[in-house]
Every structure is written in structure tokens, then in C-alpha cells.
Design a protein around this motif. Structure first.
Motif, PDB file in Angstrom:
ATOM      1  N   ILE A  40      44.753  44.472  45.813  1.00  0.00           N
ATOM      2  CA  ILE A  40      43.301  44.355  45.836  1.00  0.00           C
ATOM      3  C   ILE A  40      42.922  42.903  45.573  1.00  0.00           C
ATOM      4  O   ILE A  40      43.472  42.250  44.689  1.00  0.00           O
ATOM      5  CB  ILE A  40      42.670  45.278  44.786  1.00  0.00           C
ATOM      6  CG1 ILE A  40      42.876  46.736  45.209  1.00  0.00           C
ATOM      7  CG2 ILE A  40      41.192  44.986  44.590  1.00  0.00           C
ATOM      8  CD1 ILE A  40      42.426  47.738  44.188  1.00  0.00           C
ATOM      9  N   THR A  41      41.990  42.400  46.356  1.00  0.00           N
ATOM     10  CA  THR A  41      41.500  41.037  46.189  1.00  0.00           C
ATOM     11  C   THR A  41      39.986  41.065  46.029  1.00  0.00           C
ATOM     12  O   THR A  41      39.329  42.045  46.335  1.00  0.00           O
ATOM     13  CB  THR A  41      41.881  40.159  47.389  1.00  0.00           C
ATOM     14  OG1 THR A  41      41.303  40.714  48.586  1.00  0.00           O
ATOM     15  CG2 THR A  41      43.389  40.076  47.564  1.00  0.00           C
ATOM     16  N   GLY A  42      39.439  39.945  45.531  1.00  0.00           N
ATOM     17  CA  GLY A  42      38.000  39.859  45.341  1.00  0.00           C
ATOM     18  C   GLY A  42      37.668  39.620  43.886  1.00  0.00           C
ATOM     19  O   GLY A  42      38.528  39.619  43.005  1.00  0.00           O
ATOM     20  N   TYR A  44      36.445  41.410  41.655  1.00  0.00           N
ATOM     21  CA  TYR A  44      36.642  42.509  40.716  1.00  0.00           C
ATOM     22  C   TYR A  44      38.104  42.988  40.676  1.00  0.00           C
ATOM     23  O   TYR A  44      38.385  44.092  40.225  1.00  0.00           O
ATOM     24  CB  TYR A  44      35.715  43.670  41.058  1.00  0.00           C
ATOM     25  CG  TYR A  44      34.258  43.266  41.016  1.00  0.00           C
ATOM     26  CD1 TYR A  44      33.635  43.005  39.800  1.00  0.00           C
ATOM     27  CD2 TYR A  44      33.530  43.087  42.195  1.00  0.00           C
ATOM     28  CE1 TYR A  44      32.309  42.601  39.754  1.00  0.00           C
ATOM     29  CE2 TYR A  44      32.200  42.687  42.157  1.00  0.00           C
ATOM     30  CZ  TYR A  44      31.601  42.441  40.936  1.00  0.00           C
ATOM     31  OH  TYR A  44      30.284  42.031  40.888  1.00  0.00           O
ATOM     32  N   ALA A  45      39.016  42.139  41.125  1.00  0.00           N
ATOM     33  CA  ALA A  45      40.430  42.520  41.161  1.00  0.00           C
ATOM     34  C   ALA A  45      41.099  42.393  39.805  1.00  0.00           C
ATOM     35  O   ALA A  45      42.031  43.138  39.496  1.00  0.00           O
ATOM     36  CB  ALA A  45      41.172  41.668  42.187  1.00  0.00           C
ATOM     37  N   ASN A  46      40.639  41.460  38.963  1.00  0.00           N
ATOM     38  CA  ASN A  46      41.337  41.145  37.720  1.00  0.00           C
ATOM     39  C   ASN A  46      40.561  41.652  36.502  1.00  0.00           C
ATOM     40  O   ASN A  46      39.984  40.880  35.737  1.00  0.00           O
ATOM     41  CB  ASN A  46      41.564  39.638  37.606  1.00  0.00           C
ATOM     42  CG  ASN A  46      42.479  39.283  36.449  1.00  0.00           C
ATOM     43  OD1 ASN A  46      43.421  40.011  36.152  1.00  0.00           O
ATOM     44  ND2 ASN A  46      42.216  38.166  35.802  1.00  0.00           N
ATOM     45  N   ASN A 102      42.550  50.984  47.740  1.00  0.00           N
ATOM     46  CA  ASN A 102      41.647  49.824  47.805  1.00  0.00           C
ATOM     47  C   ASN A 102      40.166  50.184  47.877  1.00  0.00           C
ATOM     48  O   ASN A 102      39.330  49.309  48.143  1.00  0.00           O
ATOM     49  CB  ASN A 102      41.996  48.908  48.983  1.00  0.00           C
ATOM     50  CG  ASN A 102      43.349  48.244  48.818  1.00  0.00           C
ATOM     51  OD1 ASN A 102      44.028  48.427  47.816  1.00  0.00           O
ATOM     52  ND2 ASN A 102      43.756  47.478  49.801  1.00  0.00           N
ATOM     53  N   ASP A 118      34.298  48.952  48.400  1.00  0.00           N
ATOM     54  CA  ASP A 118      35.524  48.167  48.347  1.00  0.00           C
ATOM     55  C   ASP A 118      35.848  47.928  46.873  1.00  0.00           C
ATOM     56  O   ASP A 118      34.970  47.569  46.088  1.00  0.00           O
ATOM     57  CB  ASP A 118      35.321  46.844  49.086  1.00  0.00           C
ATOM     58  CG  ASP A 118      36.584  46.001  49.089  1.00  0.00           C
ATOM     59  OD1 ASP A 118      37.335  46.064  50.069  1.00  0.00           O
ATOM     60  OD2 ASP A 118      36.818  45.272  48.090  1.00  0.00           O
ATOM     61  N   GLY A 120      37.560  45.618  45.448  1.00  0.00           N
ATOM     62  CA  GLY A 120      37.575  44.225  45.022  1.00  0.00           C
ATOM     63  C   GLY A 120      36.239  43.525  45.087  1.00  0.00           C
ATOM     64  O   GLY A 120      35.989  42.584  44.323  1.00  0.00           O
ATOM     65  N   THR A 121      35.356  43.987  45.970  1.00  0.00           N
ATOM     66  CA  THR A 121      34.051  43.342  46.137  1.00  0.00           C
ATOM     67  C   THR A 121      32.888  44.215  45.676  1.00  0.00           C
ATOM     68  O   THR A 121      31.782  43.710  45.470  1.00  0.00           O
ATOM     69  CB  THR A 121      33.808  42.989  47.608  1.00  0.00           C
ATOM     70  OG1 THR A 121      33.682  44.198  48.372  1.00  0.00           O
ATOM     71  CG2 THR A 121      34.948  42.143  48.167  1.00  0.00           C
ATOM     72  N   GLN A 368      41.992  49.255  38.028  1.00  0.00           N
ATOM     73  CA  GLN A 368      42.626  48.992  39.305  1.00  0.00           C
ATOM     74  C   GLN A 368      44.074  49.500  39.240  1.00  0.00           C
ATOM     75  O   GLN A 368      44.668  49.549  38.171  1.00  0.00           O
ATOM     76  CB  GLN A 368      42.621  47.478  39.606  1.00  0.00           C
ATOM     77  CG  GLN A 368      41.244  46.842  39.679  1.00  0.00           C
ATOM     78  CD  GLN A 368      40.475  47.199  40.952  1.00  0.00           C
ATOM     79  OE1 GLN A 368      40.853  48.112  41.683  1.00  0.00           O
ATOM     80  NE2 GLN A 368      39.411  46.473  41.219  1.00  0.00           N
TER      81      GLN A 368
END
Length: 369
Positions: A40-42, A44-46, A102, A118, A120-121, A368
Motif C-alpha cells: 500500500i502506498t500513499g 495513509y500507508a504508514n 489495498n 483506496d 493509501g489515499t 494496514q
């Protein structure tokens, strides 16, 4: 918060004794649930989310986000990423959310929608405005084309990604809540039918385990754990054999104003965590069962700071850093001072806490994968 439903539940709280047959207690292979096809990227990933019920009669629920790297809590992030959209209305309750492939699936009960974003976003990608029985509870993703939704009247298949509800599954016709898929079975928690195991391939009933109050957690030993009124139940997800460990306290019934169950498990240690609530009045202690060691249940593992009470699911395990994430408010039923506390899940030591003010009523932490 549906406080008007709480007091009848307290009066009618269910207590009973149950004897379970002997289990073989062998170790099993834990199953990875909801694995994602890519990282997952974006923005809100971390970190992790806190799903909030919302203040009943005043506004809809939303999500907060705890950022690991910045050690900060951002409020109402769904609204920030989706201008003009809401997660239901003032008489709906955001009670459940989960990440699968995801995507973040957000379930708003009491007439609210099932919303997909999504992960991550947080940008919304799909919405089922009217859920079956007009009362969605929990979502479980199965594969890229289907999932399951529990409701006020049973369990329904949901076609993905278009969110089309199918025909209700056989075997459950009552108020239904949490689910977990382990191996070849899907376990569902229902008010009348109790714990029902479905064959994952055919979605037909394989076994009924009777009434339970907290469901579910998968232990490091691979078994499925749930709690009855006076005991912790272990289910072998291969043979469906079961055993039980006596609890030193009573687990109250969750029905009447359903919320995600206050039971979770560690992926680092062989431990199961249970929040001890008093009906729908939030408790102040959390117990840890070290699998195979009944003496570990003798005393609380965590006692909350004075003036704080568990709310919603109350606690969840974060495998990314071996922590227990705890949500509290400053009253046993209601309160506008909310705290997110993070504890070391091995030692029980408090790591940090974040206070946020407002009538949010935190439902559950959401991690996540």
C-alpha cells in the motif's frame, strides 16, 4: 452512540455455563487473511486508523489517522479526502472497517452505507448505499471478486468491486457480527445461532458451536479463539474440534447495540487479549491468556489510567510494532475526552497516549496489512 439501546441489554445480560469437548490441542499453521497483492502506498500507508461511530443525532462518523513517523493523530481524514461526501447520516453509526486487497471497507450500521476507499489515499472508489436488511455490520473479503457482509438478519455475499449484494446464506437468520476466515472455513458470530462455521468453498454450514459473546481472534498456534460467558473457546480450524479454558470473570452479551468484539491476539507471542467490560458499560481492565497457561488469566495484564474507560472494541493488536492500541473515553457510557493509548504487547508497558476532544465515540482501530 446508540446509548438508548444499552440499558435493556444490561438488564438482560446473558450468563450461562457451557462444557466443551476435549480438543487435540496440536499446533496449527496460522493463515494470512486478506493478503494484499502489492504494498500500500500513499499518505495513509504508514500508520493506522481509528474508526469513530459519530455522535448520534448530531453528525456522521469518520476516521482518524495515527501517523507512525510523525507520532501524530489526524482527525476526520475521510471527510478531508472526499469533499461533500459523508459516511452515513446523523442517525447511522460507523461501527466497522477493515483493509482488504489495498481497499478500506467501511461499514455504517443502522441504515448506513458500505463504503470502499483506496487504503493509501482514502479516496472513495465504491459505495453500496442501501445494505441488505438496511443494517450492515462487518465485512470479510474472500478474493478479488467476492466478500461477505453480516447484517441485522444474516450473512450476504457481496460481489466485488461493484458491491452487488447476493442472496442470504443459509444457516443464519439473526443479528450477525464478526467473521474470520481460517483455512477452509469461515466462522461467523450470530446472536441466535451462535458461532457458525461455513465451508469456504461452498458457503454451506459445516458446524454450529453454540452461543458465544466475543468473536474472533486467531492465535499464533493457528487456532480460532472466541469467548463464551465464562470461558475462552479454542477451535481447531482443520478438524473443528474444540476445547475451553475457564475465565475468572464473566463476558457480557454483545447484542442489542452491536460493536466489533473486544478480543485480539498477538503474532509475536502466543497470547490472546480480552477486554473485560461490564455489559455496555466500558471496563477498565484487559486480560492476557498465554496459550496453554491458565494461570496467566489470574490478574489483569493492563489496567487503564484513572478516569478512562474502554469504548468500542477497546483494544486491537498492531503487528507492525508489537503494540496493543487501546481506545478510551472519560466515562463508562459517554464522554468527549478520547484517548488512544499504545502499550507494549509483550510487557504491558505504556508507550504513549494521544488525547483528542470531541463527541467521536471510537469504534475500533484499523491496521494496514
Amino acid at each position: 452512540m446508540k446509548i438508548k439501546h444499552y440499558f435493556p441489554v444490561l438488564v438482560a445480560a446473558l450468563t450461562f455455563l457451557h462444557a466443551c469437548k476435549k480438543d487435540d490441542n496440536e499446533s496449527l499453521t496460522p493463515t494470512t487473511i486478506g493478503a494484499n497483492p502489492a504494498a500500500i502506498t500513499g499518505k495513509y500507508a504508514n500508520g493506522f486508523f481509528i474508526a469513530n461511530e459519530g455522535w448520534y443525532g448530531h453528525g456522521s462518523g469518520d476516521l482518524h489517522f495515527y501517523d507512525y513517523s510523525a507520532d501524530t493523530l489526524r482527525l476526520n481524514v475521510y471527510a478531508a479526502e472526499n469533499p461533500g461526501k459523508t459516511l452515513g447520516g446523523s442517525t447511522n453509526t460507523l461501527q466497522f472497517a477493515t483493509v482488504f486487497r489495498n481497499k478500506l471497507y467501511i461499514v455504517v450500521k443502522a441504515g448506513g452505507p458500505l463504503v470502499v476507499t483506496d487504503a493509501g489515499t482514502l479516496v472513495e472508489t465504491a459505495r453500496l448505499t442501501t445494505t441488505p436488511d438496511n443494517d450492515g455490520h462487518a465485512f470479510l473479503g474472500l478474493d478479488s471478486t467476492k466478500g461477505l457482509l453480516t447484517t441485522g438478519g444474516g450473512v450476504y455475499p457481496i460481489t466485488l468491486p461493484g458491491l452487488v449484494a447476493g442472496t442470504k446464506l443459509p444457516g443464519i437468520n439473526s443479528y450477525s457480527g464478526d467473521m474470520i476466515k481460517v483455512g477452509n472455513y469461515i466462522f461467523v458470530h450470530a446472536q441466535t445461532e451462535g458461532i457458525v462455521a461455513y465451508n469456504a468453498a461452498t458457503l454451506t454450514v459445516a458446524r454450529n458451536f453454540g452461543v458465544a459473546n466475543l468473536c474472533f481472534a486467531q492465535g499464533k498456534d493457528g487456532a480460532v479463539y472466541a469467548a463464551k460467558s465464562d470461558s475462552l473457546l479454542r477451535i481447531n480450524p482443520t478438524t473443528l474440534a474444540r476445547s475451553a479454558v475457564k475465565l475468572p470473570f464473566t463476558i457480557s452479551s454483545p447484542w442489542g447495540a452491536w460493536r466489533h468484539s473486544a478480543i485480539t491476539s498477538s503474532t509475536t507471542d502466543s497470547t490472546i487479549f480480552i477486554v473485560r467490560n461490564n455489559g455496555f458499560m466500558g471496563g477498565t481492565t484487559l486480560y492476557r491468556y498465554v496459550i496453554g497457561n491458565t494461570a496467566s488469566l489470574a490478574t489483569p495484564f493492563i489496567t487503564l489510567p484513572t478516569g478512562q474507560y474502554f469504548y468500542g472494541a477497546g483494544a486491537a493488536y498492531d503487528k507492525h510494532n508489537n503494540t496493543l492500541v487501546v481506545t478510551t473515553i472519560n466515562g463508562p457510557y459517554s464522554g468527549s475526552v478520547n484517548t488512544v493509548l499504545r502499550y507494549n504487547a509483550t510487557t504491558g508497558a505504556l508507550i504513549n497516549s494521544k488525547v483528542f476532544n470531541g463527541w467521536y465515540f471510537p469504534a475500533m482501530p484499523v491496521f494496514q496489512p
